[in-house]
Design a protein around this motif. Structure first.
Motif, PDB file in Angstrom:
ATOM      1  N   ARG A   1       0.844  -1.185   0.000  1.00  0.00           N
ATOM      2  CA  ARG A   1       0.000   0.000   0.000  1.00  0.00           C
ATOM      3  C   ARG A   1       0.880   1.235   0.000  1.00  0.00           C
ATOM      4  NH1 ARG A   1      -5.348   1.382   1.800  1.00  0.00           N
ATOM      5  NH2 ARG A   1      -5.659   3.476   0.948  1.00  0.00           N
ATOM      6  N   ILE A   2       0.466   2.206  -0.794  1.00  0.00           N
ATOM      7  CA  ILE A   2       1.120   3.512  -0.784  1.00  0.00           C
ATOM      8  C   ILE A   2       0.117   4.527  -0.252  1.00  0.00           C
ATOM      9  CG2 ILE A   2       2.197   5.318  -2.175  1.00  0.00           C
ATOM     10  CD1 ILE A   2       3.107   3.145  -4.106  1.00  0.00           C
ATOM     11  N   LEU A   3       0.502   5.257   0.765  1.00  0.00           N
ATOM     12  CA  LEU A   3      -0.357   6.270   1.368  1.00  0.00           C
ATOM     13  C   LEU A   3       0.263   7.642   1.200  1.00  0.00           C
ATOM     14  CD1 LEU A   3      -1.544   5.017   4.899  1.00  0.00           C
ATOM     15  CD2 LEU A   3      -2.943   5.357   2.857  1.00  0.00           C
ATOM     16  N   LYS A   4      -0.584   8.625   1.114  1.00  0.00           N
ATOM     17  CA  LYS A   4      -0.081   9.996   1.150  1.00  0.00           C
ATOM     18  C   LYS A   4      -0.055  10.470   2.600  1.00  0.00           C
ATOM     19  CE  LYS A   4      -1.580  11.310  -3.470  1.00  0.00           C
ATOM     20  NZ  LYS A   4      -2.376  12.263  -4.293  1.00  0.00           N
ATOM     21  N   ILE A   5       0.846  11.383   2.883  1.00  0.00           N
ATOM     22  CA  ILE A   5       0.953  11.948   4.234  1.00  0.00           C
ATOM     23  C   ILE A   5      -0.415  12.468   4.666  1.00  0.00           C
ATOM     24  CG2 ILE A   5       1.975  13.792   5.617  1.00  0.00           C
ATOM     25  CD1 ILE A   5       4.470  13.550   3.830  1.00  0.00           C
ATOM     26  N   GLY A   6      -0.813  12.094   5.883  1.00  0.00           N
ATOM     27  CA  GLY A   6      -2.079  12.555   6.432  1.00  0.00           C
ATOM     28  C   GLY A   6      -3.254  11.632   6.188  1.00  0.00           C
ATOM     29  N   GLN A   7      -3.097  10.681   5.256  1.00  0.00           N
ATOM     30  CA  GLN A   7      -4.181   9.730   5.021  1.00  0.00           C
ATOM     31  C   GLN A   7      -4.231   8.712   6.158  1.00  0.00           C
ATOM     32  OE1 GLN A   7      -3.336   8.223   0.995  1.00  0.00           O
ATOM     33  NE2 GLN A   7      -5.096   9.408   0.257  1.00  0.00           N
ATOM     34  N   SER A   8      -5.351   7.997   6.216  1.00  0.00           N
ATOM     35  CA  SER A   8      -5.523   6.947   7.210  1.00  0.00           C
ATOM     36  C   SER A   8      -5.798   5.622   6.518  1.00  0.00           C
ATOM     37  CB  SER A   8      -6.699   7.284   8.134  1.00  0.00           C
ATOM     38  OG  SER A   8      -6.478   8.493   8.809  1.00  0.00           O
ATOM     39  N   MET A   9      -5.519   4.538   7.201  1.00  0.00           N
ATOM     40  CA  MET A   9      -5.842   3.229   6.651  1.00  0.00           C
ATOM     41  C   MET A   9      -5.862   2.192   7.770  1.00  0.00           C
ATOM     42  SD  MET A   9      -2.554   1.393   4.874  1.00  0.00           S
ATOM     43  CE  MET A   9      -3.560  -0.059   4.631  1.00  0.00           C
ATOM     44  N   THR A  10      -6.480   1.070   7.455  1.00  0.00           N
ATOM     45  CA  THR A  10      -6.528  -0.050   8.388  1.00  0.00           C
ATOM     46  C   THR A  10      -5.874  -1.257   7.758  1.00  0.00           C
ATOM     47  OG1 THR A  10      -8.581   0.741   9.399  1.00  0.00           O
ATOM     48  CG2 THR A  10      -8.014  -1.574   9.719  1.00  0.00           C
ATOM     49  N   LEU A  11      -4.920  -1.833   8.465  1.00  0.00           N
ATOM     50  CA  LEU A  11      -4.302  -3.084   8.064  1.00  0.00           C
ATOM     51  C   LEU A  11      -5.105  -4.202   8.724  1.00  0.00           C
ATOM     52  CD1 LEU A  11      -2.019  -0.906   7.762  1.00  0.00           C
ATOM     53  CD2 LEU A  11      -0.401  -2.765   8.156  1.00  0.00           C
ATOM     54  N   GLN A  12      -5.538  -5.142   7.899  1.00  0.00           N
ATOM     55  CA  GLN A  12      -6.366  -6.229   8.416  1.00  0.00           C
ATOM     56  C   GLN A  12      -5.513  -7.442   8.759  1.00  0.00           C
ATOM     57  OE1 GLN A  12      -9.481  -5.783   9.081  1.00  0.00           O
ATOM     58  NE2 GLN A  12      -9.889  -3.891   7.943  1.00  0.00           N
ATOM     59  N   CYS A  13      -5.911  -8.138   9.812  1.00  0.00           N
ATOM     60  CA  CYS A  13      -5.247  -9.369  10.223  1.00  0.00           C
ATOM     61  C   CYS A  13      -6.290 -10.324  10.762  1.00  0.00           C
ATOM     62  CB  CYS A  13      -4.188  -9.093  11.280  1.00  0.00           C
ATOM     63  SG  CYS A  13      -3.398 -10.592  11.912  1.00  0.00           S
ATOM     64  N   ALA A  14      -6.255 -11.551  10.283  1.00  0.00           N
ATOM     65  CA  ALA A  14      -7.188 -12.575  10.758  1.00  0.00           C
ATOM     66  C   ALA A  14      -6.445 -13.888  10.916  1.00  0.00           C
ATOM     67  CB  ALA A  14      -8.342 -12.739   9.779  1.00  0.00           C
TER      68      ALA A  14
ATOM     69  N   THR B   1     -11.979 -13.065  18.567  1.00  0.00           N
ATOM     70  CA  THR B   1     -10.727 -13.816  18.695  1.00  0.00           C
ATOM     71  C   THR B   1      -9.953 -13.824  17.387  1.00  0.00           C
ATOM     72  OG1 THR B   1     -11.663 -15.240  20.395  1.00  0.00           O
ATOM     73  CG2 THR B   1      -9.724 -16.075  19.248  1.00  0.00           C
ATOM     74  N   GLU B   2     -10.681 -13.847  16.274  1.00  0.00           N
ATOM     75  CA  GLU B   2     -10.035 -14.042  14.971  1.00  0.00           C
ATOM     76  C   GLU B   2      -9.355 -12.796  14.418  1.00  0.00           C
ATOM     77  OE1 GLU B   2     -12.936 -16.979  15.883  1.00  0.00           O
ATOM     78  OE2 GLU B   2     -13.254 -14.815  15.627  1.00  0.00           O
ATOM     79  N   ASP B   3      -9.901 -11.614  14.676  1.00  0.00           N
ATOM     80  CA  ASP B   3      -9.473 -10.410  13.963  1.00  0.00           C
ATOM     81  C   ASP B   3      -8.754  -9.412  14.874  1.00  0.00           C
ATOM     82  OD1 ASP B   3     -12.570 -10.942  12.567  1.00  0.00           O
ATOM     83  OD2 ASP B   3     -10.740 -11.032  11.377  1.00  0.00           O
ATOM     84  N   PHE B   4      -7.717  -8.793  14.299  1.00  0.00           N
ATOM     85  CA  PHE B   4      -6.922  -7.828  15.065  1.00  0.00           C
ATOM     86  C   PHE B   4      -6.433  -6.741  14.104  1.00  0.00           C
ATOM     87  CE2 PHE B   4      -4.944  -6.162  18.586  1.00  0.00           C
ATOM     88  CZ  PHE B   4      -3.565  -6.256  18.642  1.00  0.00           C
ATOM     89  N   PRO B   5      -7.313  -5.808  13.724  1.00  0.00           N
ATOM     90  CA  PRO B   5      -6.917  -4.772  12.771  1.00  0.00           C
ATOM     91  C   PRO B   5      -6.045  -3.695  13.410  1.00  0.00           C
ATOM     92  CG  PRO B   5      -9.193  -4.465  13.457  1.00  0.00           C
ATOM     93  CD  PRO B   5      -8.743  -5.754  14.080  1.00  0.00           C
ATOM     94  N   LEU B   6      -5.156  -3.137  12.599  1.00  0.00           N
ATOM     95  CA  LEU B   6      -4.262  -2.053  13.019  1.00  0.00           C
ATOM     96  C   LEU B   6      -4.631  -0.808  12.234  1.00  0.00           C
ATOM     97  CD1 LEU B   6      -1.609  -1.189  14.572  1.00  0.00           C
ATOM     98  CD2 LEU B   6      -0.404  -1.734  12.436  1.00  0.00           C
ATOM     99  N   ARG B   7      -4.919   0.262  12.945  1.00  0.00           N
ATOM    100  CA  ARG B   7      -5.346   1.508  12.333  1.00  0.00           C
ATOM    101  C   ARG B   7      -4.228   2.532  12.375  1.00  0.00           C
ATOM    102  NH1 ARG B   7      -9.134   3.641   8.858  1.00  0.00           N
ATOM    103  NH2 ARG B   7      -9.619   5.817   9.410  1.00  0.00           N
ATOM    104  N   LEU B   8      -3.926   3.116  11.203  1.00  0.00           N
ATOM    105  CA  LEU B   8      -2.988   4.218  11.123  1.00  0.00           C
ATOM    106  C   LEU B   8      -3.779   5.499  10.875  1.00  0.00           C
ATOM    107  CD1 LEU B   8      -1.209   1.695  10.214  1.00  0.00           C
ATOM    108  CD2 LEU B   8       0.222   3.381   9.080  1.00  0.00           C
ATOM    109  N   GLU B   9      -3.654   6.441  11.772  1.00  0.00           N
ATOM    110  CA  GLU B   9      -4.297   7.737  11.609  1.00  0.00           C
ATOM    111  C   GLU B   9      -3.235   8.765  11.227  1.00  0.00           C
ATOM    112  OE1 GLU B   9      -7.461   8.031  11.822  1.00  0.00           O
ATOM    113  OE2 GLU B   9      -8.218   6.501  13.203  1.00  0.00           O
ATOM    114  N   LEU B  10      -3.555   9.595  10.259  1.00  0.00           N
ATOM    115  CA  LEU B  10      -2.641  10.674   9.865  1.00  0.00           C
ATOM    116  C   LEU B  10      -1.245  10.119   9.556  1.00  0.00           C
ATOM    117  CD1 LEU B  10      -3.675  13.366  12.514  1.00  0.00           C
ATOM    118  CD2 LEU B  10      -4.385  13.199  10.119  1.00  0.00           C
ATOM    119  N   ALA B  11      -1.164   9.331   8.494  1.00  0.00           N
ATOM    120  CA  ALA B  11       0.084   8.665   8.136  1.00  0.00           C
ATOM    121  C   ALA B  11       1.238   9.657   7.975  1.00  0.00           C
ATOM    122  CB  ALA B  11      -0.104   7.876   6.844  1.00  0.00           C
TER     123      ALA B  11
END
Lengths: 115, 111
Positions: free
Chosen positions: A11-24, A71-81
C-alpha cells in the motif's frame, strides 16, 4: 489451515491519510501481535492482545490504534500517516497453555510506503 | 524493560563454512525461540528452548540455551545457500507470553 492472513500486501499512502491493516487468524489463538520491521532493526512490537476485548501497547504504539472485538481479527489503524511509518508490518498470533505453547505464526506482511 | 541483544548483525560466509549467532538477555528468560526469515519473507518458527543448558539439533542446526537462561546460540554447520536469511531470537520472561525479539543476524552465503 490459512493460518494468519494479512491484507493488503502492499500500500502507498499519502501523508495525512488513514488506513486499516487487516489481520485474521483461524487457529483460535488468544494472543495476537502487530510488529513493524525496518531494515536492520529487527521486529518492534506495536500493540498486542491477549484475548478478545483486551489490547495493550508495545514498544512503539504512537500513531497507531488497534481493536480486538473477536478472537479471529486484530486490525491495526494508522491515523494521519507520516513518512516515519513507512515500514513492513507483520501480524502474528500464538496460543496459550503454558510455556511450551508460545510459538508465533506470522502473516505474510504488509509493505507500506508513506509519501 | 527486557532487552535481547543479538550479534553479529551481519555475517558473510563461504558455502561450507560454519556460522554462529548469539543472543543475550538482560533478564532471566523462561524460554527462548528462534525464527528464520528468508529475504522478502516472513519470520518462520524454528525451535523453542525452555530448560537451563538445553541443546537441540535440527539437521545441521544446533541450538543452545545457557545455564543461567540469559543467553542462547544458533550454530549452523557447513552452510548452504539455502541457509541465507535473517535469524532472530525471541525471549520471554517473567511469566509473560510476549516475546522480545533480538535485532536478528543476517546470514549471507557466498557460493
Amino acid at each position: 489451515n490459512a493460518g494468519v492472513t494479512q491484507t493488503p500486501k502492499f500500500r502507498i499512502l499519502k501523508i495525512g491519510q488513514s488506513m486499516t491493516l487487516q489481520c485474521a487468524q483461524d487457529m483460535n489463538h488468544n494472543y495476537m501481535y502487530w510488529y513493524r520491521q525496518d531494515p536492520g532493526m529487527g521486529l518492534k512490537l506495536i500493540y498486542y492482545s491477549v484475548g478478545a476485548g483486551i489490547t495493550d501497547k508495545g514498544e512503539v504504539p504512537n500513531g497507531y490504534n488497534v481493536s480486538r472485538s473477536t478472537t479471529e481479527d486484530f486490525p491495526l489503524r494508522l491515523e494521519l500517516a507520516a513518512p516515519s511509518q513507512t515500514s513492513v508490518y507483520f501480524c502474528a498470533s500464538s496460543g496459550t497453555g503454558g510455556v511450551m505453547n508460545t510459538e508465533a505464526f506470522f502473516g505474510q506482511g504488509t509493505r507500506l510506503t508513506v509519501v | 524493560g527486557q532487552q535481547v541483544m543479538q550479534i553479529p548483525q551481519y555475517q558473510h560466509v563461504q558455502e561450507g563454512e560454519d556460522f554462529t549467532t548469539y543472543c543475550n538477555s538482560s533478564t532471566t528468560l523462561s524460554n527462548i525461540q528462534w525464527y528464520k526469515q528468508r529475504p522478502g519473507g516472513h519470520p518462520v518458527f524454528l525451535i523453542q528452548l525452555v530448560k537451563s543448558g538445553e541443546v537441540k539439533k535440527q539437521k545441521r542446526l544446533t541450538f543452545q540455551f545457557g545455564e543461567a537462561k540469559k543467553n542462547s546460540s544458533l550454530h549452523i554447520t557447513a552452510t548452504q545457500t539455502t541457509d541465507v536469511g535473517t535469524y532472530f531470537c525471541a525471549g520471554s520472561a517473567g511469566g509473560s507470553y510476549i516475546p522480545t525479539f533480538g535485532r536478528g543476524t543476517s546470514l549471507i552465503v557466498h557460493p
